[in-house]
Design a protein around this motif. Structure first.
Motif, PDB file in Angstrom:
ATOM      1  N   SER A 179       0.836  -1.190   0.000  1.00  0.00           N
ATOM      2  CA  SER A 179       0.000   0.000   0.000  1.00  0.00           C
ATOM      3  C   SER A 179       0.883   1.257   0.000  1.00  0.00           C
ATOM      4  N   LEU A 180       0.826   2.014  -1.081  1.00  0.00           N
ATOM      5  CA  LEU A 180       1.640   3.224  -1.220  1.00  0.00           C
ATOM      6  C   LEU A 180       0.820   4.290  -1.927  1.00  0.00           C
ATOM      7  N   GLY A 181       1.111   5.555  -1.594  1.00  0.00           N
ATOM      8  CA  GLY A 181       0.378   6.649  -2.208  1.00  0.00           C
ATOM      9  C   GLY A 181       0.774   6.882  -3.656  1.00  0.00           C
ATOM     10  N   PHE A 182       2.057   6.652  -3.961  1.00  0.00           N
ATOM     11  CA  PHE A 182       2.542   6.852  -5.328  1.00  0.00           C
ATOM     12  C   PHE A 182       3.923   6.243  -5.490  1.00  0.00           C
ATOM     13  N   ILE A 183       4.351   6.151  -6.741  1.00  0.00           N
ATOM     14  CA  ILE A 183       5.677   5.628  -7.091  1.00  0.00           C
ATOM     15  C   ILE A 183       6.384   6.711  -7.897  1.00  0.00           C
ATOM     16  N   GLU A 184       7.658   6.946  -7.572  1.00  0.00           N
ATOM     17  CA  GLU A 184       8.403   7.983  -8.301  1.00  0.00           C
ATOM     18  C   GLU A 184       9.581   7.380  -9.064  1.00  0.00           C
ATOM     19  N   VAL A 185       9.839   7.919 -10.247  1.00  0.00           N
ATOM     20  CA  VAL A 185      11.015   7.506 -11.024  1.00  0.00           C
ATOM     21  C   VAL A 185      11.749   8.743 -11.528  1.00  0.00           C
ATOM     22  N   PRO A 226      -0.394   5.811  -8.642  1.00  0.00           N
ATOM     23  CA  PRO A 226      -0.132   7.074  -9.322  1.00  0.00           C
ATOM     24  C   PRO A 226       1.384   7.213  -9.511  1.00  0.00           C
ATOM     25  N   LEU A 227       1.815   7.806 -10.631  1.00  0.00           N
ATOM     26  CA  LEU A 227       3.251   7.946 -10.906  1.00  0.00           C
ATOM     27  C   LEU A 227       3.692   9.399 -10.763  1.00  0.00           C
ATOM     28  N   SER A 228       4.925   9.557 -10.296  1.00  0.00           N
ATOM     29  CA  SER A 228       5.539  10.875 -10.210  1.00  0.00           C
ATOM     30  C   SER A 228       6.833  10.854 -11.019  1.00  0.00           C
ATOM     31  N   LEU A 229       6.998  11.818 -11.931  1.00  0.00           N
ATOM     32  CA  LEU A 229       8.219  11.894 -12.743  1.00  0.00           C
ATOM     33  C   LEU A 229       9.133  12.970 -12.171  1.00  0.00           C
ATOM     34  N   HIS A 230      10.343  12.548 -11.798  1.00  0.00           N
ATOM     35  CA  HIS A 230      11.295  13.454 -11.162  1.00  0.00           C
ATOM     36  C   HIS A 230      12.498  13.617 -12.091  1.00  0.00           C
ATOM     37  N   GLY A 231      12.650  14.793 -12.664  1.00  0.00           N
ATOM     38  CA  GLY A 231      13.725  15.015 -13.635  1.00  0.00           C
ATOM     39  C   GLY A 231      15.025  15.432 -12.974  1.00  0.00           C
ATOM     40  N   VAL A 232      16.129  14.976 -13.542  1.00  0.00           N
ATOM     41  CA  VAL A 232      17.440  15.363 -13.017  1.00  0.00           C
ATOM     42  C   VAL A 232      18.335  15.981 -14.092  1.00  0.00           C
ATOM     43  N   GLY A 233      17.833  16.071 -15.326  1.00  0.00           N
ATOM     44  CA  GLY A 233      18.753  16.449 -16.396  1.00  0.00           C
ATOM     45  C   GLY A 233      18.381  17.645 -17.239  1.00  0.00           C
ATOM     46  N   LEU A 234      17.336  18.362 -16.865  1.00  0.00           N
ATOM     47  CA  LEU A 234      16.894  19.457 -17.741  1.00  0.00           C
ATOM     48  C   LEU A 234      17.770  20.703 -17.606  1.00  0.00           C
ATOM     49  N   ASP A 269       3.092  12.343 -21.726  1.00  0.00           N
ATOM     50  CA  ASP A 269       1.920  11.903 -22.499  1.00  0.00           C
ATOM     51  C   ASP A 269       1.685  10.410 -22.317  1.00  0.00           C
ATOM     52  N   ARG A 270       2.783   9.667 -22.275  1.00  0.00           N
ATOM     53  CA  ARG A 270       2.687   8.216 -22.251  1.00  0.00           C
ATOM     54  C   ARG A 270       2.207   7.672 -20.909  1.00  0.00           C
ATOM     55  N   VAL A 271       2.748   8.204 -19.797  1.00  0.00           N
ATOM     56  CA  VAL A 271       2.433   7.589 -18.494  1.00  0.00           C
ATOM     57  C   VAL A 271       1.473   8.411 -17.636  1.00  0.00           C
ATOM     58  N   GLU A 272       1.125   9.619 -18.118  1.00  0.00           N
ATOM     59  CA  GLU A 272       0.169  10.478 -17.409  1.00  0.00           C
ATOM     60  C   GLU A 272       0.438  10.546 -15.909  1.00  0.00           C
ATOM     61  N   PRO A 273       1.600  11.098 -15.530  1.00  0.00           N
ATOM     62  CA  PRO A 273       1.953  11.163 -14.114  1.00  0.00           C
ATOM     63  C   PRO A 273       1.078  12.154 -13.370  1.00  0.00           C
ATOM     64  N   VAL A 274       0.967  11.964 -12.037  1.00  0.00           N
ATOM     65  CA  VAL A 274       0.229  12.948 -11.240  1.00  0.00           C
ATOM     66  C   VAL A 274       1.129  14.122 -10.868  1.00  0.00           C
ATOM     67  N   LEU A 275       2.452  13.873 -10.814  1.00  0.00           N
ATOM     68  CA  LEU A 275       3.388  14.939 -10.485  1.00  0.00           C
ATOM     69  C   LEU A 275       4.554  14.934 -11.467  1.00  0.00           C
ATOM     70  N   VAL A 276       5.047  16.127 -11.803  1.00  0.00           N
ATOM     71  CA  VAL A 276       6.257  16.260 -12.612  1.00  0.00           C
ATOM     72  C   VAL A 276       7.140  17.289 -11.914  1.00  0.00           C
ATOM     73  N   SER A 277       8.383  16.914 -11.660  1.00  0.00           N
ATOM     74  CA  SER A 277       9.256  17.845 -10.934  1.00  0.00           C
ATOM     75  C   SER A 277      10.646  17.940 -11.560  1.00  0.00           C
ATOM     76  N   GLU A 278      11.317  19.032 -11.252  1.00  0.00           N
ATOM     77  CA  GLU A 278      12.714  19.245 -11.652  1.00  0.00           C
ATOM     78  C   GLU A 278      13.413  20.001 -10.519  1.00  0.00           C
ATOM     79  N   HIS A 279      14.696  20.279 -10.710  1.00  0.00           N
ATOM     80  CA  HIS A 279      15.487  20.890  -9.637  1.00  0.00           C
ATOM     81  C   HIS A 279      15.829  22.346  -9.915  1.00  0.00           C
ATOM     82  N   LEU A 280      16.043  23.068  -8.835  1.00  0.00           N
ATOM     83  CA  LEU A 280      16.510  24.445  -8.931  1.00  0.00           C
ATOM     84  C   LEU A 280      18.033  24.400  -9.087  1.00  0.00           C
TER      85      LEU A 280
END
Lengths: 286, 261
Positions: free
Chosen positions: A29-35, A59-67, A88-99
């Motif tokens: 049982s988990l709220g979401f999975i992040e990659v 629900p999926l969360s996409l966490h970017g490290v390379g932008l 578009d392909r995985v329709e994540p609930v969250l999309v993030s990147e770094h400062l």
């Protein structure tokens, strides 16, 4: 611009190759999975299949490290296009990147690097975040960085910079509590005060996700290794965060010296407990 | 409008990069950082260490056979030398290491392992194939259903990632015997050449040994030649070429994904 997709309050963990089979079989049982977004820029293959299956259950969360949003180089349009295709392909609930930035003059360090927090950099970041949000057709979260050096030219603190970025670009915040703690230790400021400043400076609901991780003591400073359990001081800071901004989807981030899935789930359980306690405390104050 | 040429940010990032890449930050560069310059020099070295470690980890994931052959310590030296010469050019580390093979061919300390470059080429093809678009293979039964009178004019559409190689070294054997799941004693006769195919089999990637005639056959298919020309080329190399067996192997390996009359 769409608002945040709704993510059930809850605790998530990263999807890691050594855990693929066990996770998909036991479906804890988990709220979401992040990659990390970049690990799934491919057209196909086994890992992509795993992500698709995980997406059927969580629900999926996409966490970017390379932008490399803060780089003085042009924004890498090919990279952004791959991210857009993955969204578009995985329709994540969250999309993030770094400062942060990670490349200059075309050379990539594939690391999350600090930069001077100036008005010049702020105007660049605002335009970059707007470009990305426009391209993805959604709001993104920007994560505060852990860093080992600071620039003399900085005209404001990182948290003030991030708050201004949120106000001007409409992005959300991925609040990395461990990063804030590491910086506070390395540069000698009060993490609780700085967090309060940030969270009171941004509109309510701006924090879309929290990251929790372990760090280690290097020779010169604390190093953000993501290779151990969350320490007590960071748990205390986490409780402070959710008392201020309410329950927010929280990731147990673990990238090096990966433990068993059970250890990750145990850390997730601790986070769940902290979130419940904070709610309880909150209720008492009402 | 954003104008990089006028940017203080650009200057700061170039100075930072100088300190990270070569450890060559000058006093003026270090002055941009808050605090003790000597300590900041060491902190930039921490960033350098991160960059090298991240690149090395990517190379280790893409080139596990090379790492197993040369050992961890030598491999980490290779990675540092390669990173210094060819740093990453992408925010996606999966794209890193494309010319590692060429680097190995020219690396003076690896002269006594002349097969490394070819093995690295195989590993790059494997890495590429692992992440390629999934396919649906044509079956031998589908080929059998084509009208016999025009079968010679048939052209084969192949897996886009199918890589055909000819090496003076037994590269497929080396690759197979250095995989993590290879349980037997390593036994390789370096004195023979191999023709090979790197291909997807479902979600897996395989490295198969081909005969000279098979290699020629599929080279012809790759360049768009019809079956008749493919077979002429194979028979010119081996007059006892077994067509049935070669096609059976290739279709079992899912080489063919479409048929074109």
């Amino acid at each position: 611009m769409s608002t945040f997709a709704s993510l059930p309050d809850g605790i998530g963990i990263g999807l890691r190759a050594p855990h693929y089979a066990q996770l998909l079989e036991s479906l804890p049982s988990l709220g979401f999975i992040e990659v990390h977004s970049e690990n799934f820029f491919h057209a196909g293959g086994a890992a992509m299949r795993v992500l698709a299956r995980a997406g059927e259950h969580y629900p999926l969360s996409l966490h970017g490290v390379g932008l490399s949003l803060a780089s003085a180089d042009e924004l890498a349009q090919a990279h952004l296009a791959k991210l857009a295709a993955l969204v578009d392909r995985v329709e994540p609930v969250l999309v993030s990147e770094h400062l942060c930035w990670g490349a200059i003059d075309g050379v990539h360090f594939n690391d999350l690097l600090p930069f001077p927090y100036t008005r010049e950099a702020l105007s660049l970041l605002c335009s970059r975040v707007e470009q990305v949000q426009e391209r993805l057709g959604r709001r993104i979260l920007i994560e505060n960085l852990s860093s080992y050096v600071r620039f003399r030219e900085s005209e404001m603190s990182e948290c003030d910079f991030l708050a201004e970025l949120v106000r001007q670009s409409g992005c959300g915040v991925l609040l990395d509590v461990n990063n804030l703690y590491v910086n506070a230790q390395n540069f000698g400021f009060d993490a609780h005060d700085e967090m309060t400043r940030l969270l009171t400076a941004i509109p309510a609901g701006s924090v879309g996700e929290i990251h929790l991780a372990g760090h280690s003591q290097g020779e010169l400073c604390l190093i953000d290794t993501h290779g151990s359990r969350v320490c007590e001081a960071v748990w205390a800071l986490y409780r402070h965060a959710i008392t201020l901004c309410g329950p927010v989807p929280t990731l147990i981030e673990w990238d090096t010296d990966l433990p068993t899935l059970e250890v990750l789930l145990d850390e997730a359980q601790s986070a769940r407990r902290a979130m419940r306690q904070a709610r309880h405390v909150d209720a008492l104050h009402v | 409008m954003w104008m990089p040429s006028m940017s203080e940010l650009l200057l700061a990032q170039r100075r930072f990069a100088k300190g990270v890449i070569g450890g060559t930050a000058q006093a003026a560069d270090l002055h941009m950082l808050d605090g003790d310059p000597a300590r900041n020099r060491e902190l930039l070295a921490v960033y350098r260490g991160n960059a090298v470690a991240n690149a090395s980890k990517a190379l280790s994931l893409t080139y596990p056979v090379i790492e197993k052959i040369v050992g961890e310590e030598f491999f980490s030296g290779l990675c540092r030398a390669y990173w210094t010469e060819s740093p990453s050019r992408s925010g996606d580390l999966n794209e890193y290491g494309e010319d590692f093979s060429a680097f190995l061919a020219a690396f003076p300390h690896a002269r006594d392992m002349p097969y490394l470059a070819d093995v690295a080429q195989v590993e790059w093809c494997v890495h590429h194939a692992l992440h390629a678009a999934d396919h649906v293979a044509v079956t031998l039964a589908q080929l059998g259903a084509e009208p016999a009178e025009s079968i010679g004019q048939l052209r084969f559409g192949l897996q886009p990632v199918l890589a055909l190689m000819q090496s003076q070294w037994p590269v497929a054997t080396i690759w197979q015997q250095h995989r993590a799941d290879y349980a037997h004693e390593i036994n390789i006769d370096l004195n023979h050449a191999e023709c090979i195919a790197v291909h997807r089999l479902g979600l897996r990637v395989e490295v198969a040994v081909l005969s000279d005639a098979e290699l020629a056959l599929w080279h012809q298919a790759q360049s768009g030649q019809p079956l008749a020309t493919m077979l002429d080329t194979a028979f010119a190399i081996d007059e006892s070429f077994d067509v049935q067996a070669a096609l059976l192997r290739a279709f079992t390996r899912e080489f063919v994904i479409s048929l074109h009359a």
